[in-house]
Write a protein that holds these residues in place. Structure first.
Motif, PDB file in Angstrom:
ATOM      1  N   ASP A 246       3.547  -7.262   0.864  1.00 17.79           N
ATOM      2  CA  ASP A 246       3.299  -6.131   1.741  1.00 17.79           C
ATOM      3  C   ASP A 246       1.963  -6.371   2.431  1.00 17.79           C
ATOM      4  N   GLU A 247       1.441  -5.369   3.128  1.00 22.55           N
ATOM      5  CA  GLU A 247       0.224  -5.571   3.904  1.00 22.55           C
ATOM      6  C   GLU A 247      -0.981  -5.947   3.054  1.00 22.55           C
ATOM      7  N   ASP A 248      -0.949  -5.610   1.783  1.00 17.53           N
ATOM      8  CA  ASP A 248      -2.114  -5.829   0.930  1.00 17.53           C
ATOM      9  C   ASP A 248      -1.854  -6.803  -0.216  1.00 17.53           C
ATOM     10  N   THR A 249      -0.629  -7.293  -0.370  1.00 19.76           N
ATOM     11  CA  THR A 249      -0.289  -8.107  -1.543  1.00 19.76           C
ATOM     12  C   THR A 249       0.264  -9.469  -1.119  1.00 19.76           C
ATOM     13  N   ILE A 250      -0.325 -10.559  -1.676  1.00 20.82           N
ATOM     14  CA  ILE A 250       0.102 -11.922  -1.397  1.00 20.82           C
ATOM     15  C   ILE A 250       0.546 -12.581  -2.689  1.00 20.82           C
TER      16      ILE A 250
END
Length: 409
Positions: A126-130
């Motif tokens: 998601d936008e914050d999780t890699i």
């Protein structure tokens, strides 16, 4: 008729080394003017290159401990802290091992990270999780400070010829100018009643001037300044006047034609007419190029080169260029192409021979074949890739023999 008292190529080069000492000095030129020039003093870097840690790939800067053991089945899960913009210092850093920061190729590595994982081995959940699917060792995909060039390191040695690549290095280090050896001036004189200028239409028995343009171009290639004195007839006084002007103005004088021992060959007589003239060589045990003269006037080298284009060119490459390299302090080396010789070739023992060849690409490798062209002809010679040196004690070359081919530049 006087006969040649020939010397070996080695003897002639020894004379060049011992008998001529030039001091041309140095000059400072801009990088735009420096291509092909010889470096006058070793160049030392005043800075580290790069002067910051940078990424070699597009990916995520991480702490390697956080991704140890990461795989597709068991990825490391990191929080995206932000990104690094090209040409800017990072405005974010890793505050914990569970974070990562996006960096482009060439971007500065942020504090807290020690390696970069290629974007191909990651997945954005998601936008914050890699998700990181591959481990990364400390320093992986990172160029360290000074890894390319360290401050205080010699980056270009004295005597090096500056190519585009060296000039690129100098620009990266902030050098806008460089100290180089001054260009020697080399005078070119063509002689012969049968020689006419390139603009003229030759009459029966005449040929257009070839050697001036071969020599002029070769001199430019070798980082020197050629001066064309034109075509001089087989006239003693005319040649003497032209040679006087050339010796006054130039560091080396090349006279093509008139170097044999015929009644109309004036080069030797004119060189001997100067008050302090010395004649070191009249004849070299080389094929082609036997009728070559080497003299000294006012401390300057004066060469009498054969009139045939092939002979003239070979003597320039083997003898004259050796003196030029000495004068300009060049340490440039020429490395040959290894080939298989394509035919049986016979030569007389006792003379070094420089045989022009073409190179063909065959299934088994590179094949070198001689260009069978008389020395007065130029079209065959112009097709040559380079030449093979056949030692004086050999009687030739055999088909299938391994040979070293030196390129004509």
């Amino acid at each position: 008729m006087e006969l040649f008292k020939v010397m070996s190529v080695e003897q002639v080069k020894e004379i060049l080394e011992k008998s001529f000492n030039y001091s041309l000095g140095m000059e400072e030129v801009s990088l735009e003017e420096a291509y092909g020039r010889i470096v006058g003093e070793s160049i030392i870097s005043k800075t580290d290159v790069p002067n910051f840690r940078r990424s070699t790939v597009d990916g995520y800067a991480v702490n390697s401990k956080a991704v140890a053991g990461a795989s597709e089945s068991m990825p490391s899960i990191l929080t995206l802290k932000g990104e690094v913009l090209m040409g800017q210092e990072p405005k974010v850093q890793l505050d914990s091992q569970e974070q990562c920061i996006y960096v482009p190729t060439g971007g500065m590595i942020p504090e807290g990270s020690d390696s970069v994982v290629m974007i191909e081995y990651t997945e954005k959940l998601d936008e914050d999780t890699i998700l990181i699917n591959k481990p990364s060792a400390n320093g992986e995909k990172v160029v360290q400070v000074g890894e390319d060039i360290a401050a205080g390191e010699v980056v270009i040695n004295k005597g090096s010829r500056l190519r585009a690549y060296e000039l690129g290095v100098l620009s990266s280090l902030g050098f806008s100018k460089v100290s180089v050896f001054k260009k020697p001036k080399i005078g070119v004189i063509s002689t012969g009643d049968e020689i006419v200028g390139v603009e003229e239409i030759p009459k029966k028995g005449q040929v257009r001037d070839i050697n001036t343009y071969i020599l002029y171009s070769s001199i430019l290639r070798d980082g020197c300044k050629p001066i064309n004195y034109g075509v001089v007839r087989d006239n003693y006084h005319q040649l003497q006047n032209t040679m006087t002007a050339a010796i006054e103005e130039c560091d080396i004088v090349l006279v093509s034609g008139g170097s044999s021992v015929g009644t109309k060959d004036q080069t030797m007589k004119v060189i001997q007419s100067f008050k302090d003239a010395e004649i070191f060589v009249h004849g070299i045990s080389i094929k082609p190029g036997k009728p070559t003269i080497l003299g000294k006037v006012n401390g300057k080298a004066v060469f009498g080169l054969p009139g045939h284009p092939l002979s003239c060119s070979i003597v320039y490459e083997i003898i004259v260029k050796a003196l030029i390299d000495k004068i300009i302090n060049s340490d440039e080396k020429q490395y040959p192409v290894n080939c298989t010789f394509g035919v049986n070739y016979h030569k007389s023992k006792g003379r070094e021979e420089y045989l022009p060849v073409i190179i063909k690409e065959e299934e088994g490798g590179l094949l070198a074949e001689p260009i069978f062209s008389k020395s007065g002809l130029i079209t065959g010679f112009s097709k040559a890739y380079g030449y093979i040196k056949i030692e004086k004690n050999l009687e030739g070359l055999r088909e299938g023999e391994k040979v070293a081919v030196y390129k004509f530049f």
